[in-house]
Scaffold this motif. Structure first.
Motif, mmCIF file in Angstrom:
data_model
loop_
_atom_site.group_PDB
_atom_site.id
_atom_site.type_symbol
_atom_site.label_atom_id
_atom_site.label_comp_id
_atom_site.label_asym_id
_atom_site.label_seq_id
_atom_site.Cartn_x
_atom_site.Cartn_y
_atom_site.Cartn_z
ATOM 1 N N SER A 25 14.216 -5.745 -1.808
ATOM 2 C CA SER A 25 13.455 -4.758 -1.395
ATOM 3 C C SER A 25 12.996 -3.745 -2.247
ATOM 4 C CB SER A 25 14.111 -4.100 0.049
ATOM 5 O OG SER A 25 14.391 -4.855 0.956
ATOM 6 N N PHE A 26 11.631 -3.639 -2.592
ATOM 7 C CA PHE A 26 11.143 -2.616 -3.588
ATOM 8 C C PHE A 26 10.237 -1.404 -2.911
ATOM 9 C CE2 PHE A 26 8.008 -1.417 -6.539
ATOM 10 C CZ PHE A 26 8.709 -1.338 -7.845
ATOM 11 N N TYR A 27 10.778 -0.417 -3.112
ATOM 12 C CA TYR A 27 10.072 0.658 -2.613
ATOM 13 C C TYR A 27 9.186 1.328 -3.383
ATOM 14 C CZ TYR A 27 14.042 1.180 0.665
ATOM 15 O OH TYR A 27 14.952 1.016 1.516
ATOM 16 N N LEU A 28 7.653 1.192 -2.954
ATOM 17 C CA LEU A 28 6.542 1.447 -3.737
ATOM 18 C C LEU A 28 6.624 3.006 -4.025
ATOM 19 C CD1 LEU A 28 3.807 -0.759 -1.898
ATOM 20 C CD2 LEU A 28 5.016 -1.246 -4.044
ATOM 21 N N SER A 29 7.102 3.832 -3.176
ATOM 22 C CA SER A 29 7.006 5.500 -3.325
ATOM 23 C C SER A 29 7.766 5.834 -4.385
ATOM 24 C CB SER A 29 7.631 6.007 -2.054
ATOM 25 O OG SER A 29 8.924 5.604 -1.632
ATOM 26 N N TYR A 86 0.792 -1.179 0.028
ATOM 27 C CA TYR A 86 0.007 -0.050 -0.035
ATOM 28 C C TYR A 86 0.878 1.219 -0.039
ATOM 29 C CZ TYR A 86 -3.287 3.514 1.691
ATOM 30 O OH TYR A 86 -4.213 4.690 2.198
ATOM 31 N N HIS A 87 0.646 2.174 -0.964
ATOM 32 C CA HIS A 87 1.248 3.608 -0.906
ATOM 33 C C HIS A 87 0.278 4.646 -0.359
ATOM 34 C CE1 HIS A 87 3.611 6.656 -3.923
ATOM 35 N NE2 HIS A 87 3.496 6.812 -2.568
ATOM 36 N N ARG A 88 0.749 4.880 0.888
ATOM 37 C CA ARG A 88 -0.339 5.849 1.844
ATOM 38 C C ARG A 88 -0.320 7.199 1.014
ATOM 39 N NH1 ARG A 88 3.371 4.283 5.506
ATOM 40 N NH2 ARG A 88 2.680 2.667 7.062
ATOM 41 N N VAL A 89 0.667 7.650 0.404
ATOM 42 C CA VAL A 89 0.676 9.267 -0.132
ATOM 43 C C VAL A 89 -0.554 9.337 -1.033
ATOM 44 C CG1 VAL A 89 1.965 10.987 -1.387
ATOM 45 C CG2 VAL A 89 2.988 9.629 0.376
ATOM 46 N N ILE A 90 -0.631 8.327 -1.765
ATOM 47 C CA ILE A 90 -1.594 8.454 -3.085
ATOM 48 C C ILE A 90 -2.506 7.549 -2.810
ATOM 49 C CG2 ILE A 90 0.354 9.127 -4.761
ATOM 50 C CD1 ILE A 90 0.290 6.087 -5.868
ATOM 51 N N ASN A 91 -2.667 6.829 -1.589
ATOM 52 C CA ASN A 91 -3.737 6.138 -1.183
ATOM 53 C C ASN A 91 -4.111 4.838 -2.384
ATOM 54 O OD1 ASN A 91 -5.943 4.918 0.263
ATOM 55 N ND2 ASN A 91 -7.616 6.300 -0.732
ATOM 56 N N ASP A 92 -3.020 3.993 -2.559
ATOM 57 C CA ASP A 92 -3.074 3.070 -3.870
ATOM 58 C C ASP A 92 -2.384 1.895 -3.331
ATOM 59 O OD1 ASP A 92 -3.710 2.075 -6.116
ATOM 60 O OD2 ASP A 92 -1.934 3.417 -7.364
ATOM 61 N N TYR A 93 -3.182 0.632 -3.674
ATOM 62 C CA TYR A 93 -2.651 -0.571 -3.324
ATOM 63 C C TYR A 93 -1.959 -1.026 -4.688
ATOM 64 C CZ TYR A 93 -5.609 -0.911 0.600
ATOM 65 O OH TYR A 93 -6.243 -0.976 1.948
ATOM 66 N N ILE A 147 7.316 -0.860 1.599
ATOM 67 C CA ILE A 147 8.395 -1.584 1.104
ATOM 68 C C ILE A 147 7.821 -3.267 1.022
ATOM 69 C CG2 ILE A 147 10.889 -2.201 1.064
ATOM 70 C CD1 ILE A 147 11.183 0.175 3.024
ATOM 71 N N CYS A 148 7.973 -3.646 -0.292
ATOM 72 C CA CYS A 148 7.757 -5.142 -0.570
ATOM 73 C C CYS A 148 9.155 -6.059 -0.605
ATOM 74 C CB CYS A 148 6.929 -5.448 -1.956
ATOM 75 S SG CYS A 148 5.283 -4.541 -1.946
ATOM 76 N N HIS A 149 9.215 -6.958 0.371
ATOM 77 C CA HIS A 149 10.507 -7.541 0.333
ATOM 78 C C HIS A 149 9.995 -9.184 -0.041
ATOM 79 C CE1 HIS A 149 12.029 -4.326 3.056
ATOM 80 N NE2 HIS A 149 10.909 -4.561 3.612
ATOM 81 N N TRP A 150 11.097 -9.758 -0.791
ATOM 82 C CA TRP A 150 11.010 -11.089 -1.163
ATOM 83 C C TRP A 150 12.325 -11.786 -1.054
ATOM 84 C CZ3 TRP A 150 9.869 -7.252 -4.918
ATOM 85 C CH2 TRP A 150 10.632 -7.229 -5.820
ATOM 86 N N LEU A 151 12.457 -12.995 -0.944
ATOM 87 C CA LEU A 151 13.842 -13.883 -1.129
ATOM 88 C C LEU A 151 14.087 -14.399 -2.558
ATOM 89 C CD1 LEU A 151 13.623 -15.839 2.186
ATOM 90 C CD2 LEU A 151 14.977 -14.062 1.732
#
Length: 413
Positions: A278-282, A179-186, A258-262
């Motif tokens: 680690s992928f930053y949604l912002s 979820y990206h808070r600033v733009i209220n988006d999933y 931030i979405c994290h995966w192995l």
């Protein structure tokens, strides 16, 4: 101020400094290692690490991030009619069976992506295929079926004399949901690749195959895509990130936009080896954190289960080593810093464990015992408690879930 002849100490006694340092977050502690040599060796000091572990466990008990969350227990049943239970309370004594209906139960077998919900929203997907993806709010039963992307409109033209032995597949692997808070988006992130299979070795007809969509001929190179709920559309991501073709349940976690995966170390196209992405949604950039050699044996065959979790605002890598019947819990101090990993707990041997099924909000380790009973291990008491359910030969799984009846974030039936 009244003057005094008492001398003021110009140093802090070791016992006081160790006590202060043991209460710091791991990120701060790792940064203090540069102050002096003795502090740089604190991780190897058993006395200090015992104090650090005790403080870490104390903070787990009062962590507010998961306040109001419950444990969602999923027990597999035939015909995709899984049972779901909400478990809450200090010892999970509150058990409620949920009317958790799958809106597509008669069409495909869904998987719940990740280890917890995002603002009460779950991401459901068809495992290891370019199938349906659904956003679901179980509290309101509102759901959203995601539209296809342009990639899914790819058509393949195969010469007539090759149709009998050439198959073409589009496969996607979900890697992130957040979820990206600033733009209220999933947002949802996935890796898409094109698989061409031939029953004839060294088939030369591949060179004659033409791939096209509404835009004309396209490249068959793998690509990353990102979905926005606000625009209800997919678009290509211009990034070259390490990916995971396995995407095992529990190897992805979302923390603070931030979405994290192995990623496994045996991926041919992943020169980074075993790592955390680690992928930053912002700003849609990513960082890679290598898994150090003393931890990456969790990707070997002896580790039958690997999970990511959020513990005290830290990313935790938790693995179960079946031959030794032990759990290992390591935490990451700072994203992108390989040296900030530390192995915090080794638990076991626990000879009663048949297979782990998930991690709770306070680091509880849930598993199925060899007698088929579902149980959990309490890190604080070092005791094993029963849940009161038997899974039998069915699969069971733990997911952290927080009820949200106030908003569906744009998800509508």
């Amino acid at each position: 101020m009244v003057s005094t002849n008492k001398k003021v100490r110009n140093f802090i006694p070791d016992d006081i400094s160790l006590s202060i340092l043991s209460k710091l977050p791991l990120k701060s502690l790792k940064r203090f290692e540069c102050v002096c040599k003795s502090w740089s060796l604190l991780i190897d000091n058993s006395y200090f690490m015992n104090k650090f572990r005790n403080n870490f466990l104390s903070n787990l008990r009062c962590c507010s991030y998961y306040d109001g969350s419950s444990i969602l227990l999923q027990i597999g049943k035939p015909n995709f009619k899984d049972d779901f239970y909400s478990l809450s309370g200090e010892r999970f004594e509150n058990k409620v069976k949920l009317d958790f209906s799958n809106p597509y139960a008669n069409q495909f077998n869904f998987q719940i992506f990740g280890v917890d919900s995002v603002n009460g929203i779950l991401c459901l997907h068809e495992y290891d295929a370019l199938g349906e993806i659904i956003l679901l709010n179980p509290a309101t039963q509102a759901f959203k079926v995601l539209p296809p992307s342009q990639v899914e409109s790819v058509e393949v033209s195969i010469p007539d004399d090759a149709r009998d032995f050439v198959d073409f597949y589009i496969v996607s692997n979900l890697h992130g949901f957040g979820y990206h808070r600033v733009i209220n988006d999933y947002k949802i992130i996935r890796y898409v690749r094109f698989d061409i299979e031939s029953s004839v070795e060294g088939d030369e007809h591949f060179e004659e195959i033409i791939y096209s969509n509404s835009l004309g001929k396209i490249s068959l190179e793998p690509l990353w895509e990102i979905y926005s709920l606000t625009s209800n559309s997919w678009r290509k991501l211009d990034v070259d990130m390490p990916f995971s073709s396995k995407c095992n349940e529990g190897t992805q976690v979302y923390i603070d936009e931030i979405c994290h995966w192995l990623c496994e170390k045996d991926e041919e196209d992943n020169p980074a080896g075993a790592c955390l992405v680690s992928f930053y949604l912002s700003n849609e950039v990513f960082l890679i954190t290598p898994i150090p050699s003393n931890l990456d044996d969790c990707f070997d065959v002896e580790a039958s289960w690997i999970n990511l979790a959020r513990l005290n605002e830290c990313i935790a890598l938790i693995s179960y080593h079946e031959p030794r019947t032990t759990f290992h819990i390591s935490i990451l101090g700072e994203i992108g810093k390989k040296e900030s990993w530390i192995n915090l707990f080794t638990i076991g041997p626990l000879s009663c464990v048949r297979c782990p099924i998930g991690v709770g909000t306070k680091g509880e380790l849930f598993f199925q015992r060899k007698d088929e009973e579902l149980a959990w291990f309490d890190l604080n008491t070092q005791m094993i408690e029963e849940l009161g359910y038997k899974a039998g030969d069915c699969c069971a799984r733990i997911i952290i879930y927080k009820v949200n009846i106030l908003t569906d974030g744009g998800i509508v039936n």
